[in-house]
Scaffold this motif. Sequence first.
Motif, short mmCIF file in Angstrom:
data_model
loop_
_atom_site.label_atom_id
_atom_site.label_comp_id
_atom_site.label_asym_id
_atom_site.label_seq_id
_atom_site.Cartn_x
_atom_site.Cartn_y
_atom_site.Cartn_z
N GLN A 101 5.63 -17.06 6.19
CA GLN A 101 5.35 -15.76 6.44
C GLN A 101 4.95 -15.43 5.16
OE1 GLN A 101 7.89 -13.43 9.18
NE2 GLN A 101 7.42 -11.97 7.54
N THR A 102 3.31 -15.24 5.08
CA THR A 102 2.84 -14.60 3.78
C THR A 102 2.50 -13.10 3.95
OG1 THR A 102 2.15 -16.84 3.13
CG2 THR A 102 1.27 -15.01 1.58
N ASP A 103 3.11 -12.24 3.28
CA ASP A 103 2.60 -10.71 3.79
C ASP A 103 1.96 -10.18 2.45
OD1 ASP A 103 3.94 -11.05 6.09
OD2 ASP A 103 5.33 -9.28 5.50
N LEU A 104 0.71 -9.80 2.68
CA LEU A 104 -0.24 -9.16 1.72
C LEU A 104 -0.48 -7.73 2.15
CD1 LEU A 104 -1.91 -9.83 -0.79
CD2 LEU A 104 -3.81 -10.32 0.88
N SER A 105 -0.44 -6.77 1.11
CA SER A 105 -0.54 -5.45 1.84
C SER A 105 -1.94 -5.08 1.80
CB SER A 105 0.00 -4.60 0.44
OG SER A 105 -0.37 -3.08 0.71
N VAL A 106 -2.38 -4.08 2.53
CA VAL A 106 -3.87 -3.92 2.85
C VAL A 106 -4.14 -2.59 2.45
CG1 VAL A 106 -4.28 -5.70 4.38
CG2 VAL A 106 -3.87 -3.40 5.10
#
Length: 391
Positions: free
Chosen positions: A136-141
Amino acid sequence: MAIVTRAARRDEFDAVRGIIARAFPTHDEARLWDALVAHDPALTPECVRVATIDTHPVACVVALPREIRARGGLVPGAIVTLVACEPDRQRQGYGSAAMRDALAWMAARGRALGVLYGHPTYYPRFGFVPVLPSWQTDLSVGPDDAPITPPGASGQDSTFQPIRELPTAPVPAIALLPATDEHTPDLARLYAATIGPYPCAVARGTDAWLWRPRDADQHQVLVLADRAGYAFVSPDAEESTLTVHEAAAGDTSTARRLLTALQREGHDRGLAHLRLTLPPDHILARLARLASASQIYRPATAGMAVITRWDRLLPPRYQVDDEGIRFGWIRVLRANRRHLTELALGYHGVDDLLLTPECALPDGDGAAHLTQLRDDFPPLFPHWSLAPFWF
Ligand SMILES: CC(C)(COP(=O)(O)OP(=O)(O)OC[C@H]1O[C@@H](n2cnc3c(N)ncnc32)[C@H](O)[C@@H]1OP(=O)(O)O)[C@@H](O)C(=O)NCCC(=O)NCCS
């Protein structure tokens, strides 16, 4: 008395549906059955295996024929699904009998590899092995976040360091559109090039129904306006994330555009994060890491595979027996079937397996074969991304 198992007949499909509807607590599975019956030409009576009482089906297993990726290429296999037994007949062996029949049927038809998502405590008894981990790769937007600004794009963002060695093509306007049936050939081509090569990936053709989420309010396939990339996404308001189940881009600059467009999509929907459920070597996951995404690895539990025909899964001259694996007549590794399945599908490499008490090099010149095993069974990223139709 032995439980009688066999293929269902088409005139028993309503009875099979009844078993599924009664066995599962929600209607989702019965609806899935209806959709498969309506759309999937691979769902023939032969692949619906039933256990019976007095000739009437009481338990079922669907082994849905598909081509599945193994190390050496695509092999005939099956998605194993809709495993169910009448509630008042459970725990009497009917479900197990139907499953064993399904696996024997697959083996007899040369369907060498089965995949499923299911209860990790139930399926290993039939030879299923958890081999499908998740990342799970989480990137803030958020608005304060650094967008992925491709080199050459106007309005460079000082907080993001572009990857200098990558092509600096001009960046056309980024737009994600809902995919329509017309896009299917492009989606299928991109899938085959990007997602299809992972072990356990199920081949996905150009049948438009496979690419349409059944719950279109919750899940969408979005495509770049120039059709060079797509993503299959679901928003999750509670977690404030836009989950990307699947994504593919034809080249690196398209991947940048796609990731930027997905960030914008998440932002426009008022969400805080983009969550990529893609293998760590997927170009989008790599780009996201470069933009300071966090990444979580979860070992395989519910995502399992079973090998019914080892001859189709191993490189030439390798054979599996009760003690492990041989190359020709030479024993090269002692291991149980579980670990051999992990090795064959790339979930673990031989060096990691040798750290477990169940695996060992044979006495004598075992070490001499280690290099060969490393070359022939490099660790990979098994990954099965369910087609939008399953959602
Ligand atoms: C799962 C199911 C098909 C098993 O069929 P069954 O005829 O009851 O199973 P069997 O009698 O052959 O086997 C019984 C064994 O399965 C185990 N089992 C049954 N359901 C299980 C579950 N959901 N998780 C883990 N183990 C389960 C029992 O504990 C029992 O184990 P034991 O032999 O060690 O005591 C049946 O319980 C069912 O229809 N469940 C509801 C639908 C469902 O959850 N399907 C699977 C979706 S992944």
